[in-house]
Design an enzyme around this catalytic site. Structure first.
Site, mmCIF file in Angstrom:
data_model
loop_
_atom_site.group_PDB
_atom_site.id
_atom_site.type_symbol
_atom_site.label_atom_id
_atom_site.label_comp_id
_atom_site.label_asym_id
_atom_site.label_seq_id
_atom_site.Cartn_x
_atom_site.Cartn_y
_atom_site.Cartn_z
ATOM 1 N N HIS A 1 39.712 23.624 33.851
ATOM 2 C CA HIS A 1 39.522 23.059 35.180
ATOM 3 C C HIS A 1 38.191 22.316 35.308
ATOM 4 O O HIS A 1 37.772 21.975 36.406
ATOM 5 C CB HIS A 1 39.633 24.161 36.236
ATOM 6 C CG HIS A 1 41.022 24.691 36.357
ATOM 7 N ND1 HIS A 1 41.588 25.522 35.405
ATOM 8 C CD2 HIS A 1 41.983 24.502 37.293
ATOM 9 C CE1 HIS A 1 42.821 25.815 35.766
ATOM 10 N NE2 HIS A 1 43.083 25.211 36.902
ATOM 11 N N MET B 1 34.973 39.474 39.252
ATOM 12 C CA MET B 1 35.798 38.456 39.902
ATOM 13 C C MET B 1 37.145 38.295 39.212
ATOM 14 O O MET B 1 37.224 38.163 37.994
ATOM 15 C CB MET B 1 35.084 37.098 39.899
ATOM 16 C CG MET B 1 35.871 36.001 40.605
ATOM 17 S SD MET B 1 34.975 34.437 40.686
ATOM 18 C CE MET B 1 35.076 33.903 38.962
ATOM 19 N N HIS C 1 33.313 39.497 34.052
ATOM 20 C CA HIS C 1 32.055 39.847 33.390
ATOM 21 C C HIS C 1 31.804 39.000 32.142
ATOM 22 O O HIS C 1 30.660 38.879 31.701
ATOM 23 C CB HIS C 1 32.049 41.336 33.039
ATOM 24 C CG HIS C 1 31.877 42.229 34.223
ATOM 25 N ND1 HIS C 1 31.380 43.507 34.136
ATOM 26 C CD2 HIS C 1 32.128 42.038 35.550
ATOM 27 C CE1 HIS C 1 31.342 44.063 35.342
ATOM 28 N NE2 HIS C 1 31.803 43.186 36.213
#
Length: 332
Positions: free
Chosen positions: A44, A170, A305
């Site tokens: 991306h 995340m 991480h």
């Protein structure tokens, strides 16, 4: 091949300025594409840039457009992106959600008429770096068959959840087993997928990325569960933004633009003190990582991480770019 951050950003900036993008806009956009790539999210970042330029050249993206607030209801706001540059707009919307959260404890921005935001994880990370929980998702053009179908009728609709732990934890996940960007990364590297990622032309599960890219029969994450989650995320984004659904984007637009997105920030410190927050998060992480390993040579992973190490490696040794992708960018 290897390039430095400055070389990569400079290449992006050159292409953007050649399209008469304003200097400050071109600089900020080039910076975001380069940061995404430097973080190890090639699919991306650098790999996506030629597609971004194609949509810019086609008029899908309006580079000088300014997002407009449509509705304000305290902690909730509705905005119209006006088809502005996707990653710049998404950054602004998460910043706005954080501002709302600082006032109300939680902030939600629903955005319509948006463009592809590139790496969705950037905006969750943006919130977590400031001590907020960051949640965001987007719908898309239909690029995945719903469970039980052959035709693409649902979006991959990536969902991001970022937690302000140390390091940041995340999840940044498409509702498919692999995004089309990750299929490309594996194909360019000459690799099979580590697990089944879609169906071949005979309806059998396959790990061949090129086959899935061609026939568009990508596999929903968790089979029917990913399919169902994709559908409800689309419904929520459509309703809260009063924007376009996957069906509308697919049937009414010539390409993927005019999508709907959600940005949520939660100020954790309004609910729990910092020391208690850190202790609770550390206990969760320790409990997980001290589990007996299935393979002594494979560490137990916590989501997100790995980006700290990837970023450090790329800063130390240079950013690896596929030769064919770099050639495309040089030719733009």
């Amino acid at each position: 091949m290897k390039v430095t951050f400055e070389e990569l950003k400079g290449a992006f900036y050159r292409v953007l300025r050649s399209r008469n993008i304003a200097e400050d806009t071109a600089d900020e956009c080039a910076e975001m594409f380069a940061r995404t790539t430097e973080s190890g999210v090639y699919s991306h970042g650098v790999n996506r840039f030629p597609r971004f330029i194609q949509q810019l050249d086609n008029g899908d993206i309006i580079p000088d457009a300014k997002p407009q607030r449509v509705t304000s209801l305290g902690a909730i706001e509705q905005w119209d992106a006006q088809r502005a540059i996707g990653n710049l707009t998404a950054k602004k919307m998460m910043d706005r959600a954080i501002e709302l959260a600082s006032d109300h404890g939680i902030g939600l921005v629903a955005l319509r008429n948006a463009n592809h935001w590139m790496r969705g994880g950037s905006y969750g990370w943006q919130a977590a770096e400031k001590g907020y929980i960051g949640i965001c998702w987007t719908n898309s053009i239909a690029v995945m068959p719903p469970w039980g179908a052959k035709e693409c009728r649902i979006g991959t609709n990536p969902l991001i959840v970022a937690i302000p732990s140390t390091p940041i934890t995340m999840v940044d996940m498409s509702m498919s087993m692999f995004s089309y960007g990750m299929l490309e990364v594996n194909r360019l590297a000459g690799r099979e997928l580590p697990v089944d990622g879609g169906f071949d032309d005979n309806g059998q599960l396959t790990k061949e990325p090129g086959v899935i890219e061609k026939n568009r029969r990508i596999l929903p994450m968790g089979y029917w569960k990913g399919s169902g989650l994709s559908i409800v995320l689309d419904m929520i984004a459509t309703l809260l933004s009063n924007g376009s659904s996957v069906a509308e984007v697919t049937q009414e637009n010539s390409d993927e633009y005019g999508v709907s997105q959600i940005f949520i920030a939660i100020e954790v410190d309004k609910l729990i003190d910092g020391a208690t927050r850190d202790a609770k998060l550390q206990r969760i992480m320790d409990f997980i990582t001290t589990a007996e390993r299935a393979d002594d040579n494979v560490a137990i992973r916590l989501p997100g991480h790995e980006f700290t190490k990837l970023l450090d490696d790329n800063r130390r040794h240079g950013i690896t770019i596929d030769d064919s992708v770099w050639a495309k960018i040089q030719a733009l």
